[in-house]
Design a protein around this motif. Structure first.
Motif, PDB file in Angstrom:
ATOM      1  N   ALA A   1      21.292  25.639  29.757  1.00  0.00           N
ATOM      2  CA  ALA A   1      20.138  26.040  28.689  1.00  0.00           C
ATOM      3  C   ALA A   1      19.097  26.531  29.159  1.00  0.00           C
ATOM      4  N   ASP A   2      18.554  27.200  28.444  1.00  0.00           N
ATOM      5  CA  ASP A   2      17.333  28.083  28.706  1.00  0.00           C
ATOM      6  C   ASP A   2      16.149  27.689  27.944  1.00  0.00           C
ATOM      7  N   CYS A   3      15.157  26.901  28.646  1.00  0.00           N
ATOM      8  CA  CYS A   3      14.071  26.054  27.699  1.00  0.00           C
ATOM      9  C   CYS A   3      12.748  26.870  28.189  1.00  0.00           C
TER      10      CYS A   3
ATOM     11  N   ILE B   1      11.877  34.450  40.203  1.00  0.00           N
ATOM     12  CA  ILE B   1      10.640  35.122  39.975  1.00  0.00           C
ATOM     13  C   ILE B   1      11.175  35.876  38.599  1.00  0.00           C
ATOM     14  N   ARG B   2      10.159  35.570  37.839  1.00  0.00           N
ATOM     15  CA  ARG B   2      10.660  36.810  36.329  1.00  0.00           C
ATOM     16  C   ARG B   2       9.999  38.075  36.768  1.00  0.00           C
ATOM     17  N   ILE B   3      10.861  39.055  36.888  1.00  0.00           N
ATOM     18  CA  ILE B   3      10.472  40.525  37.135  1.00  0.00           C
ATOM     19  C   ILE B   3       9.755  41.051  35.712  1.00  0.00           C
TER      20      ILE B   3
ATOM     21  N   GLU C   1      20.983  34.355  29.162  1.00  0.00           N
ATOM     22  CA  GLU C   1      20.322  33.594  28.313  1.00  0.00           C
ATOM     23  C   GLU C   1      20.554  34.128  26.857  1.00  0.00           C
ATOM     24  N   PHE C   2      21.460  33.712  26.208  1.00  0.00           N
ATOM     25  CA  PHE C   2      21.592  33.948  24.890  1.00  0.00           C
ATOM     26  C   PHE C   2      20.819  32.846  23.844  1.00  0.00           C
ATOM     27  N   GLY C   3      20.433  33.529  22.951  1.00  0.00           N
ATOM     28  CA  GLY C   3      19.868  32.724  21.593  1.00  0.00           C
ATOM     29  C   GLY C   3      20.430  33.246  20.481  1.00  0.00           C
TER      30      GLY C   3
ATOM     31  N   ALA D   1      19.031  31.896  13.974  1.00  0.00           N
ATOM     32  CA  ALA D   1      18.081  31.943  14.991  1.00  0.00           C
ATOM     33  C   ALA D   1      16.925  32.248  14.465  1.00  0.00           C
ATOM     34  N   TYR D   2      15.696  31.440  15.155  1.00  0.00           N
ATOM     35  CA  TYR D   2      14.209  31.694  14.898  1.00  0.00           C
ATOM     36  C   TYR D   2      14.158  31.603  13.495  1.00  0.00           C
ATOM     37  N   GLY D   3      14.685  30.526  12.939  1.00  0.00           N
ATOM     38  CA  GLY D   3      14.504  30.473  11.336  1.00  0.00           C
ATOM     39  C   GLY D   3      13.842  29.083  11.173  1.00  0.00           C
TER      40      GLY D   3
END
Ligand code: LLP
Length: 386
Positions: free
Chosen positions: A66-68, A136-138, A265-267, A361-363
């Motif tokens: 999961a990506d949260c 680290i998020r680049i 990380e797929f949504g 998605a995103y609904g």
């Protein structure tokens, strides 16, 4: 697939509501996992796209991590069967309460977006006598060629740590005893359909990884985020995205060291096509310049067209007449409450049932109670068809 039998069932349900095709979700999930497995890649499902319990349970069982982006998402993910060890946690503004929750659960990585955040995680981990695994998020300064609101990998965006900060961050992390840098994280945007963008990303990841190695930092993991776009124009022709070609880009262009694990990380690419917003036509208002179809669903139920000028295909499930050109709008007191302008839809009358496609998605997750409206409910193909 939305068929006649389903339409008869839809007529009996209070609209608007979200409808999810569970068979399509299963097929998509299995295809994504199978293609990733060919290269030993790990996919984390981005809960922000859709966090319904049923969908999450299906995806955790299918083998996704999961990506949260909040502690509540982490808790929801664990409730729905995701292993905390498979949870990546991103976001520029993680609060102490949220960090503590994640520390207690023992997640895979905190994807850190700034030095103050890394220092704070170190401090909170120290108080618990723990060591937090971090990425680290680049911010790689790669243009995703997508809508500006969903572009995240440019220096002007608030996300991630930029190249000019790398040496300072690397030096600092070496001094912090309660964080352990195990991963570099990248996510440059969403609804990316130009595959060249991912090639460019791979090249940047290679360069940046080399820079970190020069600082003496070797990383067992790389996480390249999500962003793979779907076909909103033709959902029935392209119900599942081409995961195979997508992964091949990374296999060909990314220099993975032996034993190094690549994460995604797929949504949207997992859940968008399985969902539709089902809405009933309240009135048809014919004008001199425009004909309006006024639906009982509005921008509070599905905000993407209003917020990003996003296109969603609209189908009249109850009319077999020839198409006419309409503006399809909702009942909210704003001109932006419009699902589509000049859209060909089968000639429509009051009471018809419309499907606004590719809305999984995103609904539902972005729905609000604006105008004191009720939140839309969710129905699932395997329950509705019994
Ligand atoms: N990882 C990170 C760090 C993200 O910020 C996102 C999405 C994802 C993964 C998943 O990206 P996807 O595979 O879904 O493209 N509400 C907008 C989309 C916002 C995306 C935000 N971040 C829309 O409706 O288009």
């Amino acid at each position: 697939m939305l068929n006649q039998t389903l339409t008869e069932k839809f007529k009996k349900i209070q609209t608007p509501f979200y409808f999810y095709d569970i068979e399509l979700l299963e097929t998509t999930a299995q295809r994504a996992i199978a293609e990733a497995d060919r290269f030993g890649y790990k996919i984390h499902y981005a809960l922000k796209a859709n966090s319904n319990h049923k969908i999450l349970k299906l995806l955790s069982a299918a083998g996704f991590g999961a990506d949260c982006v909040s502690a509540n998402e982490i808790i929801r993910a664990v409730e729905c069967g995701f292993n905390p060890k498979d949870i990546a946690y991103a976001g520029v503004g993680k609060t102490d309460r949220e960090i503590n929750t994640a520390l207690d659960l023992g997640i895979f990585t905190f994807n850190c977006e700034s030095l103050p955040e890394i220092e704070n995680i170190n401090h909170l981990a120290e108080k618990k006598a723990k060591t937090a695994d971090i990425a680290i998020r680049i911010n790689p300064n790669v243009d995703a060629h997508t809508h500006e609101y969903v572009t995240t990998g440019l220096e002007e965006n608030k996300f991630g740590i930029s190249e000019w900060q790398f040496d300072e961050v690397a030096e600092k992390i070496k001094l912090l005893k309660n964080v352990n840098l195990i991963c570099l994280h990248f996510h440059i945007g969403s609804q990316i359909t130009d595959m060249k963008v991912f090639e460019t990303l791979c090249k940047r990841v290679n360069e940046i990884q080399t820079t970190f190695e020069r600082f003496g930092i070797k990383l067992p993991h790389l996480n390249v985020g999500g962003g793979l776009g779907i076909n909103y124009q033709n959902p029935d022709m392209y119900p599942v995205v081409d995961f195979k070609s997508y992964f091949e880009i990374f296999n060909k262009n990314l220099n993975l060291h032996s034993g190094q694990q690549l994460h995604f990380e797929f949504g949207r690419s997992i859940v968008a096509q399985c969902g539709s917003l089902i809405t009933r036509v309240t009135y048809v208002k014919n004008g001199r310049q425009k004909n309006f179809v006024i639906a009982d669903g509005g921008m509070n139920d599905l905000i993407r067209p209003a917020l990003y000028q996003a296109y969603h295909k609209i189908e009249n499930l109850t009319s077999t007449k020839d198409a006419k050109i309409y503006d399809v709008v909702g009942p909210i007191c704003e001109s932006s409450d419009c699902f589509a302008k000049n859209e060909p839809v089968n000639e429509t009358q009051r009471g018809d049932i419309l499907a606004i496609r590719s809305a999984g998605a995103y609904g539902e997750v972005m729905a609000s109670q604006y105008n004191l409206r009720e939140l839309p409910k969710a129905y699932y193909s395997d329950e509705i068809e019994q």
